[in-house]
Design a protein around this motif. Structure first.
Motif, PDB file in Angstrom:
ATOM      1  N   ARG A 133       0.830  -1.203   0.000  1.00 33.23           N
ATOM      2  CA  ARG A 133       0.000   0.000   0.000  1.00 33.23           C
ATOM      3  C   ARG A 133       0.871   1.263   0.000  1.00 33.23           C
ATOM      4  O   ARG A 133       0.629   2.196  -0.772  1.00 33.23           O
ATOM      5  CB  ARG A 133      -0.931  -0.013   1.225  1.00 33.23           C
ATOM      6  N   CYS A 134       1.889   1.258   0.858  1.00 30.60           N
ATOM      7  CA  CYS A 134       2.808   2.411   0.905  1.00 30.60           C
ATOM      8  C   CYS A 134       3.485   2.603  -0.448  1.00 30.60           C
ATOM      9  O   CYS A 134       3.617   3.726  -0.944  1.00 30.60           O
ATOM     10  CB  CYS A 134       3.898   2.187   1.953  1.00 30.60           C
ATOM     11  N   LEU A 135       3.893   1.482  -1.019  1.00 27.43           N
ATOM     12  CA  LEU A 135       4.620   1.531  -2.288  1.00 27.43           C
ATOM     13  C   LEU A 135       3.743   2.108  -3.401  1.00 27.43           C
ATOM     14  O   LEU A 135       4.195   2.960  -4.185  1.00 27.43           O
ATOM     15  CB  LEU A 135       5.074   0.115  -2.646  1.00 27.43           C
ATOM     16  N   ASN A 136       2.474   1.680  -3.436  1.00 25.98           N
ATOM     17  CA  ASN A 136       1.586   2.188  -4.480  1.00 25.98           C
ATOM     18  C   ASN A 136       1.365   3.689  -4.333  1.00 25.98           C
ATOM     19  O   ASN A 136       1.384   4.427  -5.316  1.00 25.98           O
ATOM     20  CB  ASN A 136       0.241   1.444  -4.438  1.00 25.98           C
ATOM     21  N   LEU A 137       1.172   4.119  -3.068  1.00 27.40           N
ATOM     22  CA  LEU A 137       0.982   5.560  -2.828  1.00 27.40           C
ATOM     23  C   LEU A 137       2.236   6.337  -3.244  1.00 27.40           C
ATOM     24  O   LEU A 137       2.159   7.391  -3.869  1.00 27.40           O
ATOM     25  CB  LEU A 137       0.690   5.807  -1.338  1.00 27.40           C
ATOM     26  N   TRP A 138       3.401   5.779  -2.887  1.00 25.26           N
ATOM     27  CA  TRP A 138       4.685   6.429  -3.194  1.00 25.26           C
ATOM     28  C   TRP A 138       4.862   6.554  -4.713  1.00 25.26           C
ATOM     29  O   TRP A 138       5.289   7.593  -5.233  1.00 25.26           O
ATOM     30  CB  TRP A 138       5.819   5.601  -2.592  1.00 25.26           C
ATOM     31  N   THR A 139       4.513   5.477  -5.414  1.00 25.78           N
ATOM     32  CA  THR A 139       4.664   5.461  -6.876  1.00 25.78           C
ATOM     33  C   THR A 139       3.747   6.482  -7.528  1.00 25.78           C
ATOM     34  O   THR A 139       4.165   7.241  -8.418  1.00 25.78           O
ATOM     35  CB  THR A 139       4.339   4.042  -7.404  1.00 25.78           C
ATOM     36  N   ILE A 140       2.510   6.520  -7.047  1.00 26.26           N
ATOM     37  CA  ILE A 140       1.545   7.476  -7.621  1.00 26.26           C
ATOM     38  C   ILE A 140       1.991   8.903  -7.326  1.00 26.26           C
ATOM     39  O   ILE A 140       1.943   9.785  -8.197  1.00 26.26           O
ATOM     40  CB  ILE A 140       0.120   7.194  -7.074  1.00 26.26           C
ATOM     41  N   ALA A 141       2.491   9.132  -6.097  1.00 27.42           N
ATOM     42  CA  ALA A 141       2.955  10.482  -5.731  1.00 27.42           C
ATOM     43  C   ALA A 141       4.135  10.890  -6.604  1.00 27.42           C
ATOM     44  O   ALA A 141       4.219  12.044  -7.071  1.00 27.42           O
ATOM     45  CB  ALA A 141       3.341  10.511  -4.250  1.00 27.42           C
ATOM     46  N   THR A 142       5.052   9.952  -6.856  1.00 20.40           N
ATOM     47  CA  THR A 142       6.222  10.268  -7.687  1.00 20.40           C
ATOM     48  C   THR A 142       5.777  10.646  -9.097  1.00 20.40           C
ATOM     49  O   THR A 142       6.270  11.621  -9.679  1.00 20.40           O
ATOM     50  CB  THR A 142       7.185   9.049  -7.736  1.00 20.40           C
ATOM     51  N   CYS A 143       4.822   9.880  -9.634  1.00 21.78           N
ATOM     52  CA  CYS A 143       4.348  10.179 -10.993  1.00 21.78           C
ATOM     53  C   CYS A 143       3.567  11.500 -11.024  1.00 21.78           C
ATOM     54  O   CYS A 143       3.658  12.253 -11.999  1.00 21.78           O
ATOM     55  CB  CYS A 143       3.480   9.036 -11.509  1.00 21.78           C
ATOM     56  N   ALA A 144       2.824  11.780  -9.949  1.00 18.50           N
ATOM     57  CA  ALA A 144       2.094  13.057  -9.888  1.00 18.50           C
ATOM     58  C   ALA A 144       3.086  14.221  -9.876  1.00 18.50           C
ATOM     59  O   ALA A 144       2.867  15.259 -10.517  1.00 18.50           O
ATOM     60  CB  ALA A 144       1.217  13.091  -8.638  1.00 18.50           C
ATOM     61  N   LEU A 145       4.207  14.041  -9.167  1.00 15.49           N
ATOM     62  CA  LEU A 145       5.237  15.095  -9.131  1.00 15.49           C
ATOM     63  C   LEU A 145       5.868  15.296 -10.511  1.00 15.49           C
ATOM     64  O   LEU A 145       6.182  16.423 -10.908  1.00 15.49           O
ATOM     65  CB  LEU A 145       6.313  14.741  -8.101  1.00 15.49           C
ATOM     66  N   LEU A 146       6.018  14.198 -11.243  1.00 17.19           N
ATOM     67  CA  LEU A 146       6.548  14.312 -12.612  1.00 17.19           C
ATOM     68  C   LEU A 146       5.596  15.158 -13.463  1.00 17.19           C
ATOM     69  O   LEU A 146       6.033  16.021 -14.231  1.00 17.19           O
ATOM     70  CB  LEU A 146       6.686  12.930 -13.249  1.00 17.19           C
TER      71      LEU A 146
END
Lengths: 295, 183
Positions: free
Chosen positions: A69-82
């Protein structure tokens, strides 16, 4: 300061072609980063732990990224920042995305083996982020991002060549070394797929004659040694294409895919700006001149 | 629009040196900071602080390599002693790591770290790393390759552990898989 002029000339007028080339570079970087983080997000949860910390994992416990769950949130946040970086919503977005990317990288490569296929994207993202913070003017920002990327790429490739020469001098290029690695890669391919790998034409060629294998290694070493010439505009395209050819050689001999390097190098070296500017000039010439009476 | 590079090229005379503008000065400052960051972080972290690296891959060209592979034993292989052998004499059939979703580089690194003698924590790590392999009997081999003095490549397979169900057992000596408990 000729070097600064070669890498970053604030006086050069901007053109549609240069904007297109810079956009292609930025999109290649964003595509590569999101592909990496989504790819790692699918393998990280099954990883046994953080065994050999690297990078920020020396100071920060990144084991939370093994939780799905943490990983998915982290991945989505990273892509949102991109996305925020691309759309210029927040100035520090690319640097924050780099932090997210770094943390996923150090979690993924924490078993001892460090992959080097995404370093070039790290360089480019850092350059985009640094340029974004340093300049408000879009033209200067684009030029600075490409200039910083070239500097980091040049250090990386030159250091790689120095490492090789430090170990064995020019004897590094002995074709028998390539034969040793080809056997290693054959073991890997058989292990991964469960069947004996078929040698392609290039592999058969380098295995047929050690002098050809030596030539292949010598060309690769030369590409890395001369990488600093990418600082100069006249040599840049050919140096970058030479490095591209080196990566294609690695891909077809040893099955090691540095696709991110190939795409970033192509986005910086293909004549996108020239083609777009030539097309733009042609369209301008064929466009009818508006009638003064109708305006 | 004509790019300025083309406009400048016909004039081969050296351009008069002009003082650097604020944009150029800032470029130099940031570039220097990035270069310092690169060398500073890479040199203080054993050459690796992603994305900064000295890229040592393949630098030590003559270094022997160690990789890992799995073999699935057939019924007729279960009584064969598990010992270090050449490529042609490895018992069983190749078992694709892709089927278990295991990365080749990661597995090789784990085997390399474990070394020649498996400690209980290495076995615990393997048990965590491998999924339940069911009724199969798999042997994890460490594969070593090196250049001989006659410039040919010598490849040897050394059994490391046996996988059966969710159990991982270290191979000590030269037992057969059946002696190690395989059905």
């Amino acid at each position: 300061m000729r070097l600064v002029e070669e890498l970053f000339d604030s006086e050069l007028p901007d053109s549609l072609g240069q904007r297109a080339q810079a956009l292609a570079f930025e999109l290649v970087v964003i595509y590569g980063v999101q592909a990496d983080v989504f790819g790692w997000a699918s393998t990280l949860p099954s990883q046994p732990g953080i065994i050999a910390p690297t990078g920020l994992a020396h100071y920060l416990d990144v084991s939370f990224l093994l939780n799905e769950r943490c990983l998915n949130l982290w991945t989505i946040a990273t892509c949102a920042l991109l996305a925020c970086g691309l759309l210029r919503v927040v100035r520090g977005a690319y640097l924050l995305a780099l932090l997210g990317y770094h943390c996923e990288f150090v979690a993924r490569y924490s078993l001892g083996k460090i992959g080097h296929a995404s370093n070039v994207l790290g360089f480019a993202l850092l350059s985009l982020g640094a340029a974004d913070l340093a300049y408000r003017d879009p033209t200067l920002r684009r030029r600075a991002a490409q200039g910083f990327t070239l500097i980091l790429l040049s250090i990386g490739y030159t250091w790689a060549a120095v490492c090789k020469l430090r170990m064995l001098g020019f004897a590094w290029a002995d074709g028998h070394h390539l034969w040793l690695w080809l056997r290693e890669k054959a073991v890997d391919a058989a292990s991964l797929l469960g069947r004996a790998p078929h040698n392609n034409k290039l592999q058969r060629l380098v295995l047929s004659n050690v002098h050809i294998a030596t030539l292949v290694l010598a060309l690769g070493l030369t590409s890395e040694l001369t990488s600093s010439l990418m600082f100069f505009r006249r040599a840049r395209r050919w140096v970058l294409l030479g490095l591209c050819a080196m990566h294609l050689g690695i891909l077809y001999t040893m099955d090691i895919a540095f696709m991110n390097n190939i795409y970033v190098l192509l986005s910086l070296s293909l004549p996108i700006a020239e083609v777009v500017d030539a097309l733009s000039r042609r369209i301008d010439r064929t466009r009818p001149i508006p009638d003064a009476n109708t305006t | 629009m004509v790019p300025e590079v083309e406009a400048r090229e016909p004039n081969n005379e050296p351009a008069p040196s002009v003082p650097l503008g604020p944009a150029e000065k800032r470029f130099i400052g940031v570039a220097l900071a990035l270069v310092l960051l690169y060398f500073g972080l890479a040199l203080t972290h054993g050459g690796e602080f992603w994305p900064f690296s000295r890229f040592p891959m393949f630098a030590n060209a003559r270094k022997p390599w160690l990789r890992a592979t799995l073999r699935e034993l057939r019924a007729e292989d279960l009584d064969t002693p598990l010992s270090e052998v050449g490529e042609r004499d490895v018992p069983g059939l190749r078992f694709p790591l892709a089927e278990l979703g295991i990365d080749q580089n990661d597995l090789s690194e784990v085997v390399k770290r474990a070394g020649d003698t498996l400690e209980p924590e290495d076995l615990a790590l393997f048990a965590q790393y491998f999924p339940d392999v069911g009724a199969r009997t798999l042997i994890l081999y460490g594969v070593r390759g090196r250049l001989r003095s006659d410039s040919t490549v010598r490849v040897r397979y050394r059994p490391v552990a046996m996988l059966h169900g969710e159990h991982v057992t270290a191979v000590v000596g030269t037992p057969s898989a059946r002696q190690m408990g395989a059905p």
